[in-house]
Design an enzyme around this catalytic site. Structure first.
Site, PDB file in Angstrom:
ATOM      1  N   ARG A  42      11.924  -7.298   4.848  1.00 48.53           N
ATOM      2  CA  ARG A  42      11.807  -5.892   4.480  1.00 48.53           C
ATOM      3  C   ARG A  42      12.727  -5.016   5.324  1.00 48.53           C
ATOM      4  O   ARG A  42      12.785  -5.153   6.542  1.00 48.53           O
ATOM      5  CB  ARG A  42      10.348  -5.481   4.682  1.00 48.53           C
ATOM      6  CG  ARG A  42      10.051  -4.041   4.427  1.00 48.53           C
ATOM      7  CD  ARG A  42       8.577  -3.872   4.215  1.00 48.53           C
ATOM      8  NE  ARG A  42       7.884  -3.480   5.434  1.00 48.53           N
ATOM      9  CZ  ARG A  42       6.658  -2.980   5.452  1.00 48.53           C
ATOM     10  NH1 ARG A  42       5.990  -2.831   4.331  1.00 48.53           N
ATOM     11  NH2 ARG A  42       6.091  -2.648   6.577  1.00 48.53           N
ATOM     12  N   LYS A  62       0.833  -1.219   0.000  1.00 47.50           N
ATOM     13  CA  LYS A  62       0.000   0.000   0.000  1.00 47.50           C
ATOM     14  C   LYS A  62       0.857   1.254   0.000  1.00 47.50           C
ATOM     15  O   LYS A  62       0.629   2.179  -0.761  1.00 47.50           O
ATOM     16  CB  LYS A  62      -0.870   0.080   1.264  1.00 47.50           C
ATOM     17  CG  LYS A  62      -1.979  -0.889   1.362  1.00 47.50           C
ATOM     18  CD  LYS A  62      -2.847  -0.585   2.576  1.00 47.50           C
ATOM     19  CE  LYS A  62      -2.123  -0.533   3.908  1.00 47.50           C
ATOM     20  NZ  LYS A  62      -1.744  -1.790   4.511  1.00 47.50           N
ATOM     21  N   ARG A  77      -0.624  -8.814  13.135  1.00 45.97           N
ATOM     22  CA  ARG A  77      -1.201  -7.755  12.286  1.00 45.97           C
ATOM     23  C   ARG A  77      -2.156  -8.367  11.254  1.00 45.97           C
ATOM     24  O   ARG A  77      -3.197  -7.806  10.952  1.00 45.97           O
ATOM     25  CB  ARG A  77      -0.075  -6.978  11.582  1.00 45.97           C
ATOM     26  CG  ARG A  77       0.734  -6.115  12.554  1.00 45.97           C
ATOM     27  CD  ARG A  77       2.033  -5.650  11.961  1.00 45.97           C
ATOM     28  NE  ARG A  77       1.874  -4.677  10.904  1.00 45.97           N
ATOM     29  CZ  ARG A  77       2.825  -4.390  10.006  1.00 45.97           C
ATOM     30  NH1 ARG A  77       3.977  -5.012  10.034  1.00 45.97           N
ATOM     31  NH2 ARG A  77       2.617  -3.480   9.098  1.00 45.97           N
ATOM     32  N   ARG A 116      -9.675   1.221   9.192  1.00 46.74           N
ATOM     33  CA  ARG A 116      -9.334  -0.163   9.538  1.00 46.74           C
ATOM     34  C   ARG A 116     -10.434  -0.824  10.359  1.00 46.74           C
ATOM     35  O   ARG A 116     -10.338  -2.007  10.658  1.00 46.74           O
ATOM     36  CB  ARG A 116      -8.042  -0.185  10.358  1.00 46.74           C
ATOM     37  CG  ARG A 116      -6.773  -0.309   9.506  1.00 46.74           C
ATOM     38  CD  ARG A 116      -5.604  -0.106  10.442  1.00 46.74           C
ATOM     39  NE  ARG A 116      -4.451  -0.896  10.120  1.00 46.74           N
ATOM     40  CZ  ARG A 116      -3.366  -0.394   9.524  1.00 46.74           C
ATOM     41  NH1 ARG A 116      -3.339   0.859   9.143  1.00 46.74           N
ATOM     42  NH2 ARG A 116      -2.319  -1.157   9.304  1.00 46.74           N
ATOM     43  N   ARG A 173      11.568  -2.516  10.796  1.00 45.42           N
ATOM     44  CA  ARG A 173      10.515  -2.022  11.679  1.00 45.42           C
ATOM     45  C   ARG A 173      10.225  -3.057  12.764  1.00 45.42           C
ATOM     46  O   ARG A 173      10.202  -4.242  12.497  1.00 45.42           O
ATOM     47  CB  ARG A 173       9.243  -1.774  10.865  1.00 45.42           C
ATOM     48  CG  ARG A 173       9.197  -0.394  10.269  1.00 45.42           C
ATOM     49  CD  ARG A 173       8.093  -0.202   9.276  1.00 45.42           C
ATOM     50  NE  ARG A 173       6.782  -0.672   9.703  1.00 45.42           N
ATOM     51  CZ  ARG A 173       5.675  -0.509   8.977  1.00 45.42           C
ATOM     52  NH1 ARG A 173       5.735   0.134   7.810  1.00 45.42           N
ATOM     53  NH2 ARG A 173       4.506  -0.955   9.377  1.00 45.42           N
TER      54      ARG A 173
HETATM   55  P1  AMP Z   1       0.657   0.621   8.762  1.00 45.26           P
HETATM   56  O1  AMP Z   1       1.963   1.272   8.484  1.00 45.26           O
HETATM   57  O2  AMP Z   1      -0.505   1.221   8.009  1.00 45.26           O
HETATM   58  O3  AMP Z   1       0.692  -0.894   8.622  1.00 45.26           O
HETATM   59  O4  AMP Z   1       0.321   0.914  10.304  1.00 45.26           O
HETATM   60  C1  AMP Z   1       1.207   0.505  11.334  1.00 45.26           C
HETATM   61  C2  AMP Z   1       0.454   0.410  12.655  1.00 45.26           C
HETATM   62  O5  AMP Z   1      -0.082   1.700  13.018  1.00 45.26           O
HETATM   63  C3  AMP Z   1      -0.740  -0.534  12.677  1.00 45.26           C
HETATM   64  O6  AMP Z   1      -0.371  -1.893  12.879  1.00 45.26           O
HETATM   65  C4  AMP Z   1      -1.538   0.038  13.856  1.00 45.26           C
HETATM   66  O7  AMP Z   1      -0.928  -0.305  15.089  1.00 45.26           O
HETATM   67  C5  AMP Z   1      -1.345   1.547  13.670  1.00 45.26           C
HETATM   68  N1  AMP Z   1      -2.394   2.127  12.792  1.00 45.26           N
HETATM   69  C6  AMP Z   1      -2.210   2.706  11.565  1.00 45.26           C
HETATM   70  N2  AMP Z   1      -3.376   3.115  11.047  1.00 45.26           N
HETATM   71  C7  AMP Z   1      -4.330   2.798  11.969  1.00 45.26           C
HETATM   72  C8  AMP Z   1      -5.744   2.935  12.012  1.00 45.26           C
HETATM   73  N3  AMP Z   1      -6.427   3.458  10.989  1.00 45.26           N
HETATM   74  N4  AMP Z   1      -6.391   2.500  13.125  1.00 45.26           N
HETATM   75  C9  AMP Z   1      -5.723   1.959  14.168  1.00 45.26           C
HETATM   76  N5  AMP Z   1      -4.401   1.775  14.188  1.00 45.26           N
HETATM   77  C10 AMP Z   1      -3.689   2.185  13.097  1.00 45.26           C
END
Ligand code: AMP
Length: 214
Positions: free
Chosen positions: A127, A13, A171, A88, A160
């Site tokens: 990654r 994404k 996740r 989400r 990360r």
């Molecule tokens: P991402 O980089 O989009 O995979 O986001 C990394 C982490 O940030 C996720 O695993 C959640 O812990 C938190 N996070 C990001 N976006 C959201 C969201 N819309 N709602 C809740 N937690 C979020």
């Protein structure tokens, strides 16, 4: 133009949103990046979110609501945006509907990138991110693990915390239990278009752009 990009963690994404942002000249808003920056800068939000993000769990909807309302109503998003990582949960999807309704009329696209879980685990455990330029690489594509091929940064790669295998599996579990219903919500309204995320990066980008033009 407003684009909301969906997919499990690791489907690409962020990479695709970055490409679309450059091609369409609209900002890429990643809620994950906003949270990671807050954690890095040890802001109040960062301190609150740290444990949840690093364990692969979701930050509560009310906290995310404040972030998303602020960022999407910012002047920088006037021409449109590519939203990555939000919504989400169904609650977040409902709030996003409200926010979008409150903004001036503009075209809207809901796009999902699809990749099998086991391919995702393979991808994420391999990654690395460059802390200088922010680009993401697969270990097997790097000739040298010390020098970033994009910015020539030295010793700039890091993994990360949420890319450890146990966290990735959590996740994915959270994605299937909580975010899948969001995809079903948009699919049932005939608004969501799917693209196969196992194709090469530029081909995925091409297909996403085609969906936007269609
Ligand atoms: P991402 O980089 O989009 O995979 O986001 C990394 C982490 O940030 C996720 O695993 C959640 O812990 C938190 N996070 C990001 N976006 C959201 C969201 N819309 N709602 C809740 N937690 C979020």
């Amino acid at each position: 133009m407003r684009i909301v990009i969906f997919g499990a963690p690791g489907v690409g994404k962020g990479t695709q949103a970055h490409i679309l942002s450059e091609k369409l000249d609209i900002p890429h808003i990643s809620t994950g990046d906003i949270l990671r920056n807050a954690i890095k800068n040890e802001t109040a939000l960062g301190l609150e979110a740290k444990k949840l993000v690093e364990s692969g769990n979701l930050v509560p909807d009310d906290i995310m609501a404040g972030i998303v309302k602020d960022v999407l109503s910012d002047k920088s998003c006037e021409k449109g945006f590519i939203l990555d990582g939000y919504p989400r949960t169904l609650e977040q999807a409902r709030l996003l509907d409200e926010i979008l309704k409150s903004l001036p009329v503009d075209s809207q696209y809901f796009l999902a990138i699809d990749v099998d879980d086991e391919v995702i685990v393979q991808r994420l455990t391999n990654r690395l991110t460059c802390k200088i330029c922010g680009n993401i690489f697969n270990i097997s594509d790097l000739r040298d693990l010390k020098i970033c091929p994009k910015c020539n940064g030295i010793d700039s790669f890091f993994k990360r915390k949420d890319d450890e295998e146990s966290v990735i599996r959590n996740r994915l579990k959270v994605f299937h239990s909580t975010t899948k219903p969001v995809l079903e919500y948009y699919t049932s309204q005939g608004r969501l278009k799917y693209v196969d995320g196992t194709m090469p990066v530029d081909k995925v980008a091409e297909e996403l752009l085609q969906e936007i033009k269609a």
